[in-house]
Design an enzyme around this catalytic site. Structure first.
Site, PDB file in Angstrom:
ATOM      1  N   CYS A 116      38.904  39.963  37.501  1.00 25.30           N
ATOM      2  CA  CYS A 116      38.085  40.230  36.325  1.00 25.30           C
ATOM      3  C   CYS A 116      38.738  41.407  35.604  1.00 25.30           C
ATOM      4  CB  CYS A 116      36.650  40.575  36.710  1.00 25.30           C
ATOM      5  SG  CYS A 116      35.636  41.077  35.313  1.00 25.30           S
ATOM      6  N   CYS A 119      35.836  43.927  33.847  1.00 25.89           N
ATOM      7  CA  CYS A 119      34.959  44.773  34.677  1.00 25.89           C
ATOM      8  C   CYS A 119      35.235  44.450  36.141  1.00 25.89           C
ATOM      9  CB  CYS A 119      33.486  44.634  34.284  1.00 25.89           C
ATOM     10  SG  CYS A 119      32.859  42.968  34.065  1.00 25.89           S
ATOM     11  N   SER A 120      34.293  43.860  36.849  1.00 30.66           N
ATOM     12  CA  SER A 120      34.553  43.556  38.256  1.00 30.66           C
ATOM     13  C   SER A 120      33.710  42.369  38.709  1.00 30.66           C
ATOM     14  CB  SER A 120      34.271  44.782  39.127  1.00 30.66           C
ATOM     15  OG  SER A 120      32.976  45.284  38.837  1.00 30.66           O
ATOM     16  N   CYS A 121      33.573  41.350  37.855  1.00 27.70           N
ATOM     17  CA  CYS A 121      32.792  40.156  38.191  1.00 27.70           C
ATOM     18  C   CYS A 121      33.321  39.523  39.475  1.00 27.70           C
ATOM     19  CB  CYS A 121      32.872  39.133  37.063  1.00 27.70           C
ATOM     20  SG  CYS A 121      32.169  39.733  35.522  1.00 27.70           S
TER      21      CYS A 121
END
Lengths: 214, 115, 95
Positions: A116, A119-121
């Site tokens: 991702c 962000c940090s999906c």
């Protein structure tokens, strides 16, 4: 009542970090204040917060490993998983909440890896919280440009005949990789196969363990 | 500080394809306060007080410096709080008063978290 | 195999909350599958009523994103792009 977690192990098998006796930080002060205000305003309860923590703690890579192992041993389930991974994992009994999941199958000619960049999906409702490196600048920045160099840092070297497919988790879908079933596991039961499936192999930065060393 | 006249609109969080060093291998166990932040986000957004998009918007509006100097869940609680204030769940004054009350209870997280 | 539907990602650089990565803006790929509709995150992020939009998984080749810098030109990147960021396009290179 003083909190004391020292006698207990966290789900990862380590002792809880003794954060209770560290000096209070500004952001911890804010967490306590926000939590108390949300309880006072009737938005949530202490019990609901504890239950949510328990729910997240219970989610871990073994859930994904069970899904992968079943896909390796049950062709109909594999087809269902590739068609609608959310429905297939729910049908197996995993509580993935509202998460929308896509399963990506590795083959002899294709290797999938998930990142991702914005962000940090992460498929947290199946695999639990992401590893720290997944949230790092280096992983987010480099995986879409030099995936093979990133994979090499994880010890994964792929032949030129394999196409690397990077999946940037930019919006509403989450992704789980179905790694290729290791050779030498013919006739294995799903429960035993699941022990070969690592977290990183379901992100695409690893391969399943070899049956020789498992 | 030099003026950045070459800014092209790309925002700091939008990292894909930029240069960076090796992927770090450090890993930490999540502490109780981090798990609580995570739970507050899931519960408050699940009940419609804000969205994950609102969480991300505030994280992105924080500076790149915040990404480098604050931990993941430090940034999350800052964003959760901002979204809750914007949603009118409580006021900045209520938060300020409560944070002072919390700090008055003790100097460790354990003391401050026990009413 | 059905004919590929090529799309160009708009090259706009507005401020604010956007889920279209900068490295894909202006690039051409083909629709891998269509998902949604999902509410527009550019409105959700500000607490507004959000318009439902088709969400397209667009596949790009490394060559079409990074040009001569591409590590392996035939490797691919898939990303989910909301419909309002996409415009129909010609195939990026004669094949």
């Amino acid at each position: 009542m003083p909190h004391d977690h020292h006698d207990h192990l966290s789900p990862s098998g380590h002792p809880y970090r003794p954060d209770d006796d560290h000096p209070l930080t500004y952001w911890q002060q804010m967490e306590i204040a926000v939590r108390e205000l949300l309880i006072e305003k009737g938005v949530t309860t202490a019990q609901e917060i504890a239950a949510q923590i328990d729910t997240m703690d219970a989610r871990n890579p073994s859930h994904g490993a069970a899904v992968v192992a079943r896909a390796w041993t049950d062709p109909d389930f594999r087809d269902d998983l590739l068609q609608d991974a959310s429905a297939a994992t729910r049908e197996m009994g995993f509580d993935i909440g509202p998460m929308r999941l896509i399963a990506l199958e590795n083959t002899d000619t294709e290797h999938n890896v998930v990142v991702c960049t914005l962000c940090s999906c992460y498929p947290r409702n199946l695999l639990g919280l992401p590893p720290d490196w997944y949230k790092s600048r280096a992983y987010r920045a480099r995986t879409v440009k030099e995936p093979r160099k990133v994979l090499a840092e994880f010890g994964v070297t792929l032949p030129d005949t394999t196409t690397v497919r990077v999946h940037d988790s930019t919006a509403d879908m989450r992704y789980v990789v179905i790694p290729a079933r290791p050779a030498g596991t013919e006739g294995w039961h799903a429960d035993d196969l699941a022990t070969l499936v690592t977290r990183d192999s379901m992100i695409g930065t690893g391969l399943p363990k070899s049956p020789d060393i498992a | 500080m030099t003026k950045n006249t070459t800014f092209d609109g790309r925002r700091w969080h939008d990292m894909g394809g930029t240069a960076a060093g090796p992927v770090p291998t450090d890993q930490h166990d999540f502490s109780l306060w981090e798990k609580r932040v995570d739970a507050l986000m899931i519960i408050a957004s699940g009940k419609g007080h804000f969205t994950v998009d609102g969480l991300r918007r505030v994280l992105e509006d924080m500076s790149e410096d915040a990404f480098e100097t604050m931990t993941y869940y430090e940034r999350w609680i800052a964003s959760v709080n901002q979204n809750l204030i914007e949603a009118g769940v409580y006021t900045t004054a209520e938060l300020g008063q409560r944070m002072s009350d919390v700090a008055a209870r003790g100097t460790t997280y354990g003391e401050a978290a026990s009413e | 195999m059905s004919e590929r539907q090529y799309m160009r990602v708009r090259a706009d650089m507005p401020p604010g909350h956007v889920r279209t990565p900068a490295y894909l803006r202006g690039k051409v790929g083909w629709v891998e599958r269509t998902l949604g509709p999902f509410p527009n995150p550019e409105q959700l992020a500000y607490g507004m009523q959000a318009m439902p939009l088709p969400l397209m998984r667009v596949r790009f080749t490394m060559a079409d994103i990074w040009g001569a810098d591409a590590d392996r030109p035939r490797d691919t990147i898939d990303a989910e792009i909301y419909r309002h960021w996409l415009e129909p396009a010609e195939a990026p290179h004669a094949t």
